[in-house]
Design an enzyme around this catalytic site. Structure first.
Site, PDB file in Angstrom:
ATOM      1  CB  SER A  77      -0.920   0.008   1.232  1.00 35.70           C
ATOM      2  OG  SER A  77      -0.145   0.012   2.411  1.00 35.70           O
ATOM      3  N   GLY A  78       2.149   1.119  -0.302  1.00 34.42           N
ATOM      4  CA  GLY A  78       3.031   2.280  -0.282  1.00 34.42           C
ATOM      5  C   GLY A  78       4.012   2.240   0.870  1.00 34.42           C
ATOM      6  CB  THR A  79       5.264  -0.580   2.942  1.00 30.82           C
ATOM      7  OG1 THR A  79       3.965  -1.155   3.047  1.00 30.82           O
ATOM      8  CG2 THR A  79       6.003  -0.745   4.249  1.00 30.82           C
ATOM      9  CB  THR A  80       8.894   1.026  -0.571  1.00 31.63           C
ATOM     10  OG1 THR A  80       8.673  -0.388  -0.601  1.00 31.63           O
ATOM     11  CG2 THR A  80      10.359   1.315  -0.851  1.00 31.63           C
ATOM     12  CG  HIS A 142       3.000  -5.646   6.591  1.00 29.85           C
ATOM     13  ND1 HIS A 142       2.812  -4.395   6.038  1.00 29.85           N
ATOM     14  CD2 HIS A 142       3.940  -6.259   5.808  1.00 29.85           C
ATOM     15  CE1 HIS A 142       3.600  -4.252   4.980  1.00 29.85           C
ATOM     16  NE2 HIS A 142       4.290  -5.366   4.826  1.00 29.85           N
ATOM     17  NE  ARG A 164      -1.583   1.470  -4.403  1.00 24.30           N
ATOM     18  CZ  ARG A 164      -0.596   0.942  -5.110  1.00 24.30           C
ATOM     19  NH1 ARG A 164       0.152  -0.025  -4.575  1.00 24.30           N
ATOM     20  NH2 ARG A 164      -0.361   1.354  -6.330  1.00 24.30           N
ATOM     21  CB  SER A 172       0.365  -3.725  -5.675  1.00 24.19           C
ATOM     22  OG  SER A 172       1.720  -3.504  -5.371  1.00 24.19           O
ATOM     23  CE1 TYR A 230       1.591   4.613  -2.914  1.00 22.32           C
ATOM     24  CE2 TYR A 230      -0.174   4.841  -4.537  1.00 22.32           C
ATOM     25  CZ  TYR A 230       1.165   4.679  -4.235  1.00 22.32           C
ATOM     26  OH  TYR A 230       2.090   4.582  -5.251  1.00 22.32           O
ATOM     27  N   GLY A 298       3.437   2.184  -8.955  1.00 20.72           N
ATOM     28  CA  GLY A 298       3.157   3.249  -8.000  1.00 20.72           C
ATOM     29  C   GLY A 298       2.060   4.210  -8.386  1.00 20.72           C
TER      30      GLY A 298
END
Length: 330
Positions: A77-80, A142, A164, A172, A230, A298
Site C-alpha cells: 500500500s506504499g510501505t516503501t 504489517h 490504499r 500490486s 496512499y 506506483g
C-alpha cells in the site's frame, strides 16, 4: 481440529520456529499461502509461518518507548514510500545535504526501517538489542491493531497507518508475490488471488478488517494514530508530508520551507529517484528479496489494466459493505 505439526510447518522451517509457535499452529485454521506454503489464522488475521513466529516474539518482548514512531501498513500500500518519507523527515538535520551523503541513496528503505515481526523478532533464538538505537526509534509492521504488542497500545508512541484502495492493493500484491516466486515454480493466477483476497485470505488480511481496525482507533485517539491514504500522498504530497512531520513531532520551520527542504525530501523519496538508484536496481535485502521488486508502478488506478469490470464491481461492493457503514470510503 488439531493438525500434525509436520503437516503445518514446511521442513525447511522446522528448526526456525519455536515449540510455542509449533504448538499454536497445530490449533489454528490454515490455508494455502500466496508465496509461503501456508497461512495461519491468528487473532482473526492470516500470517505466514515465520511471520507468526516473529509476531509472537514481538508481542512478548517488544518494549515500546513513548518517543517511538511505528509505521503500519496493509501490504503493498506504499510501505516503501512511507518508510523513505519518515526516515528522511526524522534524519533531515543529520543529513542536510540530502543528495550527497543520504543513506537513502545507498540503502533500500526496508533496510533502513526494519519490520518488527518480519525482521527484528523473526529469529526464535535471538532477541534484538534495541537500546542503542537513537531516539526517536523508527519501526514498521504489517500487524493488525488487535495483534500489536501491548506496549505499543499502552505507551505514547506514535502510530502512522497507511492504506490504499483495495483494487490497487490486490493487483500490486498479486504481481509482487509472483515476482518473488522461485524460478521454476508456478505463479498464482489473478483469478485465484482475487478469490482469496475477497475471502480475506491474504497477507495480514482480511484487508478490510485491517483497515477498519486502525480507522476506528484513529477516530478515538487522533493524537496517537495518524490515518493516511496512499491516494492522498500521490495527489497532495507536500501537504501530507507536512502533516506527517507535525504528527511525529518534527514540523518544518518556516526557514526550512523557504529553503526548499520539503521539496528536497519529496524529490529524494520520489518513485522516480528511488527506483533509479543503483542500490534499488541491482542489490538485494539481507532476507534475499531483490530491491527492485519493491518498485513497479506506483500509480493510482493501475489495477484497471488487470481487473475485469466484474472484479472491480465485486471489490467495490465488498468495500462498501465492510467500510461504508463506518463512514469510510476510498
Amino acid at each position: 481440529m488439531s493438525q500434525s505439526n509436520d503437516n503445518v510447518i514446511p521442513k525447511y522451517l522446522q528448526n526456525e520456529v519455536s515449540q510455542e509457535c509449533k504448538d499454536l499452529m497445530a490449533t489454528l485454521p490454515m490455508e494455502k499461502g500466496w508465496l509461503a506454503s501456508h497461512f495461519h489464522q491468528y487473532q482473526g488475521f492470516w500470517f505466514y509461518t515465520r511471520q507468526l513466529q516473529g509476531l509472537l516474539s514481538c508481542q512478548k518482548h517488544f518494549n515500546a518507548l513513548n518517543s517511538d514512531v511505528i509505521m503500519v501498513t496493509t501490504p503493498k500500500s506504499g510501505t516503501t514510500w512511507l518508510k523513505a518519507w519518515t526516515f528522511a523527515l526524522l534524519n533531515r538535520k543529520k543529513y542536510p545535504k540530502m543528495f550527497q551523503n543520504h543513506p537513502l541513496l545507498t540503502q533500500n528503505p526496508h533496510f533502513l526501517v526494519p519490520f518488527l515481526e518480519i525482521n527484528l523478532y523473526a529469529d526464535k533464538d535471538l532477541l534484538p538489542d534495541l537500546n542503542s538505537l537513537p531516539s526517536p526509534r523508527l519501526f514498521a509492521t504489517h500487524l493488525p491493531y488487535v495483534s500489536l504488542p501491548k506496549s505499543v497500545i499502552d505507551s505514547d508512541c506514535k502510530i502512522v497507518y497507511l492504506c490504499r484502495n483495495p483494487k490497487d492493493t490486490l493487483v500490486s500484491l498479486w504481481l509482487f508475490t509472483n515476482k518473488l516466486k522461485l524460478e521454476g515454480s508456478s505463479t498464482n493466477s489473478l483469478e485465484d488471488s482475487f478469490k482469496k483476497f475477497c475471502n480475506g485470505v491474504s497477507l495480514c488480511g482480511p484487508f478490510w478488517e485491517h483497515v477498519l481496525g486502525y480507522w476506528k482507533k484513529s477516530l478515538e485517539r487522533p493524537e496517537k494514530i495518524m490515518f493516511m491514504r496512499y491516494e492522498e500522498m500521490k495527489k497532495n504530497p507536500s501537504i501530507v508530508l507536512k502533516e506527517l512531520a507535525r504528527f511525529i513531532g518534527c514540523p518544518f520551520s518556516k526557514e526550512e520551507e523557504d529553503e526548499g527542504v520539503v521539496d528536497d525530501i519529496l524529490k529524494l523519496c520520489s518513485f522516480k529517484n528511488l527506483s533509479n538508484l543503483e542500490v534499488n536496481k541491482k542489490e538485494k535485502l539481507p532476507s534475499g528479496e531483490e530491491n527492485m521488486a519493491y518498485f513497479r508502478c506506483g500509480e493510482i488506478g493501475d489495477s484497471k489494466h488487470y481487473l475485469t469490470a466484474e472484479m472491480i464491481e465485486q471489490l467495490d461492493t465488498i468495500t462498501e459493505e465492510k467500510l461504508g457503514q463506518y463512514g469510510f470510503r476510498f
